[in-house]
Design an enzyme around this catalytic site. Structure first.
Site, PDB file in Angstrom:
ATOM      1  N   ASN A 274       0.065  34.302 -70.663  1.00 49.72           N
ATOM      2  CA  ASN A 274      -0.438  33.120 -71.368  1.00 49.72           C
ATOM      3  C   ASN A 274       0.487  31.928 -71.156  1.00 49.72           C
ATOM      4  O   ASN A 274       0.044  30.797 -70.927  1.00 49.72           O
ATOM      5  CB  ASN A 274      -0.549  33.400 -72.868  1.00 49.72           C
ATOM      6  CG  ASN A 274      -1.722  34.291 -73.228  1.00 49.72           C
ATOM      7  OD1 ASN A 274      -2.597  34.547 -72.405  1.00 49.72           O
ATOM      8  ND2 ASN A 274      -1.735  34.766 -74.451  1.00 49.72           N
TER       9      ASN A 274
ATOM     10  N   ARG B  68     -12.022  28.321 -64.329  1.00 52.99           N
ATOM     11  CA  ARG B  68     -10.607  28.293 -63.971  1.00 52.99           C
ATOM     12  C   ARG B  68     -10.044  29.681 -63.706  1.00 52.99           C
ATOM     13  O   ARG B  68     -10.203  30.595 -64.510  1.00 52.99           O
ATOM     14  CB  ARG B  68      -9.801  27.604 -65.077  1.00 52.99           C
ATOM     15  CG  ARG B  68      -8.316  27.454 -64.767  1.00 52.99           C
ATOM     16  CD  ARG B  68      -7.608  26.727 -65.880  1.00 52.99           C
ATOM     17  NE  ARG B  68      -7.994  25.336 -65.928  1.00 52.99           N
ATOM     18  CZ  ARG B  68      -7.975  24.596 -67.027  1.00 52.99           C
ATOM     19  NH1 ARG B  68      -7.631  25.152 -68.173  1.00 52.99           N
ATOM     20  NH2 ARG B  68      -8.313  23.322 -66.992  1.00 52.99           N
TER      21      ARG B  68
ATOM     22  N   HIS C 138     -21.088  26.730 -69.137  1.00 56.44           N
ATOM     23  CA  HIS C 138     -20.387  27.788 -69.845  1.00 56.44           C
ATOM     24  C   HIS C 138     -21.348  28.651 -70.670  1.00 56.44           C
ATOM     25  O   HIS C 138     -20.942  29.664 -71.246  1.00 56.44           O
ATOM     26  CB  HIS C 138     -19.327  27.149 -70.764  1.00 56.44           C
ATOM     27  CG  HIS C 138     -18.349  28.098 -71.354  1.00 56.44           C
ATOM     28  ND1 HIS C 138     -18.252  28.321 -72.712  1.00 56.44           N
ATOM     29  CD2 HIS C 138     -17.414  28.888 -70.777  1.00 56.44           C
ATOM     30  CE1 HIS C 138     -17.307  29.204 -72.951  1.00 56.44           C
ATOM     31  NE2 HIS C 138     -16.774  29.571 -71.808  1.00 56.44           N
TER      32      HIS C 138
END
Length: 903
Positions: A250, A607, A637
């Site tokens: 992350n 991404r 999306h």
């Protein structure tokens, strides 16, 4: 227009690598400026060459390197480009005037354009005459003063104000004679893409910055909660290792995207601030101050907790130097046979320029000593990927114990084979993180697929934003690496070994059941058990699936039946993150082979999934599927699948809508909700949506769905206002929202209004939350909790209490500006009373009662654990869901633990 040559006494500059963004500003201001990054790849003698160039051509050498400044350069230590300009103005080196007489890209003096050039370019607005356009005779770029020129003037004015505030000078800013400001800028004008304003701009002055938590700092708090899971001894050991790897992964992505964006804003002098009012500089400082202690905790977690616990469990991870002689000999033989041939040490000296360091690559910096030539420096890329980061030690005993060493440690221990006849003094691991946020010029691309491919390739070469170095590296070597990469000292992160904790995922993947979470068999609705026909089941009722507690198999079976059913005419689907070896894609290809009309909208700009999606796009096209790549400047999306089937009464639309991707792998680890329905109104809406996505349809309103960027924001805000109005009349207003992120200012302000009106607001936000709860008179009726836990909480559910007759919406959208304004998102209503009641009572209210893994957000932006009341047992929501999986479609016989939250 402006004099292309400029006055002879105007200073000329050469700028080192660490001041790259300053170059274009100086050129826009009319200063003849050379850039070290444009002069060559660099090398150990670059400083000397820059000094010679400056002296030989009468240039001022600008540098952030104090040693280079001592030797003859002008020190410009500031990082913000506006501060740099202010410092130069204060020193009398520049006038803060936009002159627009020199090409910002290649430094060539501009000349008046001719009509033929303007017509051939094709991008000069019709209102700009050839006489108002300047041309670069070298690279061909055209310039004219437009709205971007006005923004540059504002930035230069800002620099002048900073210089004046320092009490040094007051710099005036003026636009050069002949420049116009009523048209758009040309190709050569810096060229950054700017997004249009968000909805709700007019209302943004209503609340001060103190009522909003900074987005980046909220994300850091989220990753702190992930790290807390690694520290929690209640989790099985390998699950804790997994959480530590996720924490590090992350953080890598955060630096590649968010921190890189802040540094770009800082370099470009962006003055706009988020709702919390923090400038890019303030955010960077605050992020570093928050992240550095977390890294210390993470490394202590590994060294002092997890590594010893693994050792006790029979999984050793140790330095090569601690192994016995026989084991080291066996490892050396393995190194020579399986690793050494793949290694390429790269020298760095006058004939070998500093090598390019790709994004997230692990490297060793070798310091070697030659009897004839003295100390030398070499770099070696550690081939993680082709080779495992953790190398398993050959077993010598049959006790089942497993030992590992880090690959870079094994290479360093055998460095004499890489540098025969030369003394290896030391080896220091380091890693570079680069800007990986792709900017795709969609409106300039003839082929979006090719444009995305090219942009993905550029990801590995983006500007460096961070260097991680082993804490043992000498300061001189650390500064040397930073200088070669052109970064500031503050961008260097000194850490304990191992660098790159994300690679510990290799250990977490070991198949040792006693050290991992116990498996469970996901539920399958009885209506779809044993591969039953979904059409008959959906004629009787809608079906709700809550993954991973419910199997993703029914969704796959839905598509496989559609692929093989002779009555099915067409299948349409949106694919965002598909995953490798996708049975979803196999079903679409099978459908095409069986003569169905198949349309797949693949979002190429998902991404870090771009490469995978490109592969699937090409494979589907080869199979004859009609592939659509998405919309211009907007990501798709939404998670939607439509099946059109011929039945006796005519054509019937069957639809699957959900919160998660059509990905069989993530469906096992992400909590997502999906709905299977043949509701004709929803089916008609989905048909309209696909017509919008694949054609030129303009859909103003939908019958049942809320769709972004059109109706979703207004639909949610209208329902919040309705709940406020109901509370004023009946006193029973309540909102329950479950999502991944809450960032959008307009939505936050609406929730503040609800709280001020007395409405009870329960929010469960897994990640970023910019709303501050518990502020008297503003948000004291708002509670925010967060759950991380075993499964990634990914579902988005919006419940409007409506006096007990709840209205429930589920879908793909979080409350973020990007989701509401720049993505195609879908929220769908749950109309079936049983399913709606199940979502409220057995999902939402149960999650709100969690006292095992939930954290509560405090008004200062920190979180505290939610503990059970005295005498109450702790409730682990995710464990409860596993135990009660499959019950959401049928009213429970006994009250569920979440019902208490309805009080």
């Amino acid at each position: 227009m402006c004099d292309p040559s400029g006055p002879a006494d105007r200073p000329r500059f050469v700028v080192d690598r660490m001041l790259g963004p300053l170059v274009r500003y100086l050129r826009f201001m009319g200063y003849d400026t050379l850039s070290a990054t444009e002069l060559g790849p660099g090398g150990p003698s670059e400083d000397t060459e820059l000094l010679r160039l400056a002296e030989g051509e009468g240039r001022v050498l600008l540098t952030r390197d104090r040693e280079l400044a001592r030797r003859g350069g002008l020190l410009v230590p500031e990082e913000d480009v506006l501060d740099q300009l202010a410092a130069l103005a204060s020193a009398g080196q520049v006038d803060l005037v936009l002159r627009l007489d020199r090409c910002s890209c290649c430094n060539t003096p501009l000349r008046p354009s001719v009509p033929g050039e303007v017509r051939a370019a094709g991008y000069v607005p019709a209102g700009v005459s050839a006489g108002d356009v300047l041309a670069c005779g070298n690279c061909g770029r055209l310039y004219w003063a437009g709205s971007h020129a006005a923004r540059l003037v504002e930035r230069l004015q800002g620099a002048g104000e900073r210089a004046g505030a320092a009490g040094i000078c007051g710099a005036g800013v003026e636009l050069s004679q002949g420049c116009r400001t009523d048209v758009s800028p040309g190709e050569g004008m810096i060229g950054e893409r700017r997004e249009t304003g968000e909805a709700g701009e007019a209302g943004r002055a209503t609340l001060g910055p103190g009522l909003f938590i900074n987005r980046e700092l909220s994300w850091v708090e989220f990753n702190r909660r992930v790290l807390d899971e690694a520290l929690d001894p209640r989790h099985p050991l390998l699950e804790r290792v997994k959480f530590l790897a996720i924490f590090a992964s992350n953080l890598d992505e955060f630096w590649m995207i968010r921190v890189a964006g802040l540094r770009r804003q800082l370099a470009e002098g962006v003055v706009d601030t988020p709702p919390d009012g923090m400038s890019p500089r303030q955010q960077l400082d605050a992020v570093r101050a928050a992240v550095d202690p977390l890294l210390e905790v993470a490394h202590r977690c590994w060294a002092d907790d997890l590594r010893p616990a693994l050792d006790r469990a029979g999984i050793g991870v140790r330095p090569v130097a601690e192994l016995g002689p026989a084991t080291r000999s066996a490892l050396r033989r393995q190194f020579e046979a399986e690793i050494f041939p793949a290694l390429t040490p790269l020298a760095f000296d006058t004939s070998h320029p500093f090598p390019f360091i790709s994004n997230l690559s692990l490297n060793l910096a070798f310091e070697v000593r030659d009897a004839d030539c003295g100390d030398r420096f070499a770099r070696l890329k550690v081939p993680v990927g082709p080779l495992p980061r953790l190398v398993e030690v050959p077993r010598t005993e049959g006790d089942g114990r497993r030992e590992f060493v880090f690959l870079e440690d094994l290479i360093a221990a055998n460095a004499d084979l890489l540098f025969p006849g030369i003394q290896v003094v030391a080896a220091y691991p380091f890693r570079v993180t680069r800007n990986a946020d792709l900017e795709i010029a969609e409106d300039e691309a003839d082929d979006l697929l090719s444009a995305v491919e090219e942009s993905v390739e550029l990801r590995r070469t983006g500007a460096p934003v961070r260097v991680e170095v082993d804490r043992s590296i000498p300061e001189a070597r650390c500064r040397f690496i930073a200088r070669q990469l052109g970064i500031a000292t503050e961008q260097v992160s000194r850490q304990e070994s191992p660098i790159g904790l994300a690679d510990l995922a290799q250990l977490a993947a070991l198949s040792i059941p006693k050290l991992t979470d116990p498996p469970f068999l996901p539920a399958v609705p009885a209506q779809l058990a044993s591969g039953r026909d979904p059409w008959a089941a959906l004629q009787r009722q809608d079906l709700l699936l809550y993954h991973p507690y419910d199997s993703f198999g029914p969704v796959l079976s839905f598509l496989q039946h559609a692929a093989r059913d002779p009555g099915v005419l067409a299948i349409k689907i949106t694919l965002y993150r598909v995953g490798p070896n996708s049975p979803i894609v196999d079903a679409l290809m099978e459908a095409r082979e069986n003569g169905k009309q198949v349309t797949a909208l693949i979002e190429l700009k998902a991404r870090f999934d771009e490469e995978n999606n490109i592969v699937w796009a090409r494979a589907l096209e080869q199979a004859g599927v009609h592939v659509v790549y998405g919309l211009l400047h907007m990501k798709v999306h939404a998670k939607v699948c439509l099946v059109v089937r011929r039945e006796r009464q005519g054509l019937v639309r069957y639809v699957h809508l959900g919160t998660g991707n059509y990905n069989t792998q993530t469906a096992r680890i992400y909590t997502d909700i999906g709905l299977l329905t043949r509701d004709p109104r929803i089916g008609a809406d989905v048909s309209d949506l696909f017509n919008y996505l694949t054609g030129y349809a303009r859909i103003e309103r939908y019958r049942e769905l809320l769709v972004a960027p059109g109706t979703l924001r207004a639909g949610l805000l209208d329902r919040v206002e309705r709940e406020i109005a109901r509370h004023r009349e009946h006193g029973d207003g309540r909102l329950i929202f479950k999502m991944n992120a809450l960032v959008d200012r307009e939505c936050i302000e609406a929730l503040y209004r609800a709280s001020q009106a007395g409405v009870r607001v329960d929010l469960q936000v897994r990640g970023i939350c910019c709303l501050r709860p518990g502020i008297p008179g503003v948000s004291d009726r708002i509670t925010v909790t967060s759950i991380v836990g075993r499964f990634l909480e990914h579902a988005r559910v919006y419940c409007f209490w409506n006096g007990g007759d709840a209205e429930v919406w589920i879908g793909s959208a979080d409350l973020m500006p990007r989701n509401l304004n720049r993505r195609v998102e879908v929220l769908f209503p749950v109309r079936d009373p049983f399913l709606r009641d199940a979502v409220v009572r057995q999902i939402l209210l149960v999650h709100l009662d969690d006292t095992a893994g939930a954290r509560r957000l405090l008004s200062d932006g920190t979180y505290e654990r939610v503990l059970p009341r005295e005498g109450e047992a702790s409730l682990d929501t995710q464990a409860w869901m596993v135990e009660h999986r499959g019950e959401w479609s049928v009213p429970p016989a006994d009250p569920c633990p979440g019902q208490g939250a309805a009080r």
